[in-house]
Design a protein around this motif. Structure first.
Motif, PDB file in Angstrom:
ATOM      1  N   LEU A   1      26.982  41.793  30.317  1.00 35.40           N
ATOM      2  CA  LEU A   1      28.429  41.634  30.231  1.00 35.40           C
ATOM      3  C   LEU A   1      29.151  42.064  31.501  1.00 35.40           C
ATOM      4  O   LEU A   1      30.133  41.436  31.901  1.00 35.40           O
ATOM      5  N   PHE A   2      28.716  43.143  32.106  1.00 37.12           N
ATOM      6  CA  PHE A   2      29.441  43.610  33.282  1.00 37.12           C
ATOM      7  C   PHE A   2      29.173  42.730  34.501  1.00 37.12           C
ATOM      8  O   PHE A   2      30.041  42.535  35.342  1.00 37.12           O
ATOM      9  N   GLU A   3      27.955  42.180  34.580  1.00 38.26           N
ATOM     10  CA  GLU A   3      27.710  41.187  35.622  1.00 38.26           C
ATOM     11  C   GLU A   3      28.592  39.959  35.409  1.00 38.26           C
ATOM     12  O   GLU A   3      29.141  39.387  36.362  1.00 38.26           O
ATOM     13  N   ALA A   4      28.746  39.553  34.142  1.00 41.07           N
ATOM     14  CA  ALA A   4      29.628  38.433  33.827  1.00 41.07           C
ATOM     15  C   ALA A   4      31.070  38.748  34.213  1.00 41.07           C
ATOM     16  O   ALA A   4      31.798  37.892  34.722  1.00 41.07           O
ATOM     17  N   ASP A   5      31.473  39.990  33.976  1.00 42.59           N
ATOM     18  CA  ASP A   5      32.836  40.407  34.302  1.00 42.59           C
ATOM     19  C   ASP A   5      33.094  40.307  35.808  1.00 42.59           C
ATOM     20  O   ASP A   5      34.150  39.835  36.248  1.00 42.59           O
ATOM     21  N   ILE A   6      32.125  40.735  36.600  1.00 45.11           N
ATOM     22  CA  ILE A   6      32.268  40.643  38.056  1.00 45.11           C
ATOM     23  C   ILE A   6      32.331  39.186  38.497  1.00 45.11           C
ATOM     24  O   ILE A   6      33.179  38.787  39.312  1.00 45.11           O
ATOM     25  N   SER A   7      31.453  38.365  37.944  1.00 43.50           N
ATOM     26  CA  SER A   7      31.393  36.948  38.334  1.00 43.50           C
ATOM     27  C   SER A   7      32.671  36.211  37.975  1.00 43.50           C
ATOM     28  O   SER A   7      33.154  35.369  38.744  1.00 43.50           O
ATOM     29  N   ILE A   8      33.222  36.512  36.805  1.00 46.59           N
ATOM     30  CA  ILE A   8      34.405  35.774  36.368  1.00 46.59           C
ATOM     31  C   ILE A   8      35.633  36.154  37.197  1.00 46.59           C
ATOM     32  O   ILE A   8      36.543  35.349  37.404  1.00 46.59           O
ATOM     33  N   GLN A   9      35.649  37.391  37.712  1.00 49.70           N
ATOM     34  CA  GLN A   9      36.756  37.812  38.571  1.00 49.70           C
ATOM     35  C   GLN A   9      36.677  37.158  39.948  1.00 49.70           C
ATOM     36  O   GLN A   9      37.693  36.990  40.617  1.00 49.70           O
ATOM     37  N   GLU A  10      35.481  36.791  40.352  1.00 51.60           N
ATOM     38  CA  GLU A  10      35.303  36.190  41.677  1.00 51.60           C
ATOM     39  C   GLU A  10      35.572  34.688  41.688  1.00 51.60           C
ATOM     40  O   GLU A  10      35.692  34.086  42.757  1.00 51.60           O
ATOM     41  N   LEU A  11      35.653  34.081  40.510  1.00 47.80           N
ATOM     42  CA  LEU A  11      35.832  32.634  40.421  1.00 47.80           C
ATOM     43  C   LEU A  11      37.303  32.271  40.282  1.00 47.80           C
ATOM     44  O   LEU A  11      38.014  32.816  39.436  1.00 47.80           O
ATOM     45  N   ASP A  12      37.775  31.359  41.115  1.00 41.53           N
ATOM     46  CA  ASP A  12      39.156  30.882  41.053  1.00 41.53           C
ATOM     47  C   ASP A  12      39.216  29.692  40.105  1.00 41.53           C
ATOM     48  O   ASP A  12      38.650  28.628  40.399  1.00 41.53           O
ATOM     49  N   PRO A  13      39.876  29.827  38.946  1.00 38.89           N
ATOM     50  CA  PRO A  13      39.882  28.718  37.980  1.00 38.89           C
ATOM     51  C   PRO A  13      40.572  27.462  38.509  1.00 38.89           C
ATOM     52  O   PRO A  13      40.299  26.359  38.032  1.00 38.89           O
ATOM     53  N   TYR A  14      41.443  27.609  39.507  1.00 46.27           N
ATOM     54  CA  TYR A  14      42.167  26.442  40.020  1.00 46.27           C
ATOM     55  C   TYR A  14      41.287  25.543  40.873  1.00 46.27           C
ATOM     56  O   TYR A  14      41.691  24.446  41.257  1.00 46.27           O
ATOM     57  N   THR A  15      40.071  25.983  41.186  1.00 46.81           N
ATOM     58  CA  THR A  15      39.117  25.138  41.906  1.00 46.81           C
ATOM     59  C   THR A  15      38.279  24.299  40.951  1.00 46.81           C
ATOM     60  O   THR A  15      37.456  23.491  41.389  1.00 46.81           O
TER      61      THR A  15
END
Length: 607
Positions: free
Chosen positions: A63-77
């Motif tokens: 879960l915490f790896e997922a949390d880091i990854s999701i913060q790094e991804l820009d949804p507008y791309t």
């Protein structure tokens, strides 16, 4: 002064430890089950695509790896459909991490009906996530209503688990909120749920009255789904009424160094006893034994020979450890302390109940992780008490993937500036400036600063200590650093003048303190000393009376929780009572409950 630095390598968290933060109560675990298309509560593993890393981390419980990854991804791309998937994953992850507000924001980020148009998102999943998120925010009735909207489209196991989730949410709601809504609602189905919740909540101390009212409710709502399949433990209620003990031994120290503690618990027990008696409940005969006189084990055996069917006590840790040496006890025994908590083989019929501050330290670690904090420093007192608290916090925090970068132990209640300056590395900043001045041989404009690699500070301290620690943090440039503490920071008596320096401090505490129930007022009138440091012990005594007829219930039904004065009470696999607590925060010198539900220590104990 004992001081040490704890360095930690950031590691990927194991699946088992990550599950600590998954909110596994019935109302959440159950509602993740879907009627079609996907496995219960699952997120499928995918091999490619911009969301694959996040999706696979969630599927593997990282879960915490997922949390880091999701913060790094820009949804507008992302493409339009992938944006919807992104917010679905974000909401699902937020719920797993206990962040209700974040989950609601993610769900509201897409247009209505958008989730249902994406074929690989399970049908109705957004509704389940919303119900979970509302529960986490403390909006329990709204969560129950969301589940009711879903119940019409469910069947089989999914419907049964959602059915239990409705009930669990209502059991968490405040009595006054249920009463207000019950007067307004015109929906027969929902009114039936509310009436059922009210009859249980209004008769917590009277199981006989609960059973009588339940039978009347079933006759009135014979077509209600809850009448056909009683939720929670209600189908076992008749057995508990028939089998509860009629003769109880209350074994406490009434002389010696533990006398004040023993008498407070005794008086709290009898305050609840007489409240039940006045309400018309059938109460047991209670005989009090003074454990400060003679050998405890001999006195325990005498209590059994006297015909007692249940024992409440002892209080001393040593006596509880003596009970742990037995293979099986002759009668149910509710010890009012914890013995050796590492014991894997506790005797049959031994249950342990206490107000262990170590559990609060563990809860503080979970709460901080749910807030999104990643690195911590700790400040605790010297001595065995502080070491136990720090050890549990450290284990829980690092076990959840958090970094503990430094800790300091303080002594007494004097000047905290030196120890806090070291903790925040302000003295290192000043030392570097001094060395630079010497090298350059010139005056320099210099502003000391604290370390910037921490998200919050965990503090275990008494009220008079905490009132000095918080301003000293501000003096050392840490006024913006969140402070999370155990219940010891609060005296339990509201005082704007004394606690104004504690503004913004967050801490967990028991309903007896935060909700100020009627029984607490009664106790204070009868025993004025209850307004002081013994206050919480009266609550513990009152809960000992609440627990005694329900020990079998919460042993067998792991999802069963008893609403008590010391928290929502459940039992782990070792017979230990674990408490679910609320968090509060000081605002303008007054402690105010904060909304929300925090994953608690029972998740680590197979509940």
């Amino acid at each position: 002064m004992l001081a040490f630095k704890i360095l930690m390598k950031t590691q990927a968290m194991s699946n088992r430890l990550l599950s600590v933060l998954i909110i596994t109560t019935l109302m959440i675990a159950g509602c993740s089950t879907q009627p079609s298309r996907t496995k219960s509560g699952s997120v499928p593993i995918v091999e490619e695509g911009p969301l694959s890393t996040i999706q696979n981390h969630i599927a593997m419980d990282r879960l915490f790896e997922a949390d880091i990854s999701i913060q790094e991804l820009d949804p507008y791309t992302l493409s339009q459909d992938d944006q919807v998937r992104y917010y679905w994953l974000k909401a699902k992850l937020a719920v797993a991490l206990g962040r209700g507000e974040e989950a609601i924001s993610a769900l509201n980020a897409v247009p209505p009906g958008a989730f249902s148009r994406i074929k690989d998102i399970p049908e109705h999943d957004s509704g389940f996530i919303r119900a979970q998120a509302l529960y986490l925010k403390g909006e329990f009735i709204a969560s129950a209503r969301e589940r009711m909207f879903l119940s019409g489209v469910l069947s089989g196991q999914a419907n049964q688990q959602n059915h239990q989730g409705i009930w669990s949410s209502l059991m968490q709601a405040e009595l006054k909120d249920i009463e207000a809504l019950q007067q307004k609602t015109q929906t027969v189905l929902f009114k039936g749920w509310l009436d059922l919740a009210l009859l249980i909540k209004r008769n917590q101390i009277n199981l006989d009255q609960q059973l009588s009212n339940l039978r009347l409710w079933q006759a009135q709502y014979d077509g209600h789904p809850a009448a056909k399949d009683l939720p929670g433990e209600l189908d076992q209620l008749e057995d508990y009424v028939e089998n509860k003990a009629d003769y109880i031994a209350l074994m406490l120290p009434l002389n010696g160094k533990l006398a004040r503690t023993g008498k407070a618990i005794r008086d709290g027990f009898f305050a609840s006893y007489y409240q039940a008696l006045q309400a018309g409940a059938k109460v047991p005969q209670v005989k009090v034994y003074d454990t400060s006189q003679g050998d405890f084990w001999n006195l325990y055996k005498q209590a059994i020979l006297d015909g007692n069917e249940l024992v409440i006590g002892p209080l001393s840790k040593q006596s509880v450890e003596r009970l742990q040496q037995e293979h099986r006890l002759p009668v149910q025994t509710l010890a009012l302390n914890y013995g050796n908590r590492d014991y894997q083989e506790n005797p049959e019929q031994l249950y342990q109940f206490g107000l262990a501050v170590e559990d609060e330290a563990e809860l503080a670690a979970t709460f901080a992780r749910q807030q999104g904090h990643q690195s911590a420093i700790a400040l605790v007192p010297q001595g065995s008490w502080g070491e136990r608290v720090f050890s549990r916090f450290s284990q829980a925090w690092q076990g959840q993937g958090g970094a503990l970068v430094e800790a300091q132990f303080f002594s007494g209640s004097g000047d905290y500036n030196k120890v806090i300056s070291q903790l925040l590395s302000v003295d290192d900043s000043e030392r570097r400036a001094y060395q630079l001045r010497r090298q350059l041989r010139t005056r320099l404009e210099f502003q000391a600063r604290r370390r910037q690699d921490v998200d919050f500070i965990f503090v275990a301290a008494l009220p008079h200590q905490a009132r000095q620690i918080k301003p000293t943090l501000a003096f050392n440039f840490a006024s913006d650093l969140p402070m999370i503490a155990t219940s010891q920071v609060y005296s339990g008596s509201p005082s704007r003048s004394k606690d104004r320096d504690l503004n913004d401090v967050m801490f967990c505490d028991i309903p007896w303190i935060l909700d100020d129930p009627e029984l607490r007022s009664t106790v204070k009138k009868q025993w004025p000393q209850a307004a002081g440091g013994l206050d919480r012990l009266y609550a513990m005594g009152a809960d000992a009376f609440t627990l005694y007829p329900r020990l079998g219930q919460i042993k067998v039904l792991r999802y069963s929780r008893i609403p008590g004065y010391t928290g929502q009470l459940a039992m782990d696999q070792y017979g230990q009572i674990v408490r679910k607590l609320s968090f509060a925060q000081f605002k303008n010198g007054i402690a105010k409950k904060t909304q929300g539900v925090v994953g608690h220590v029972e998740q680590q104990r197979s509940l």
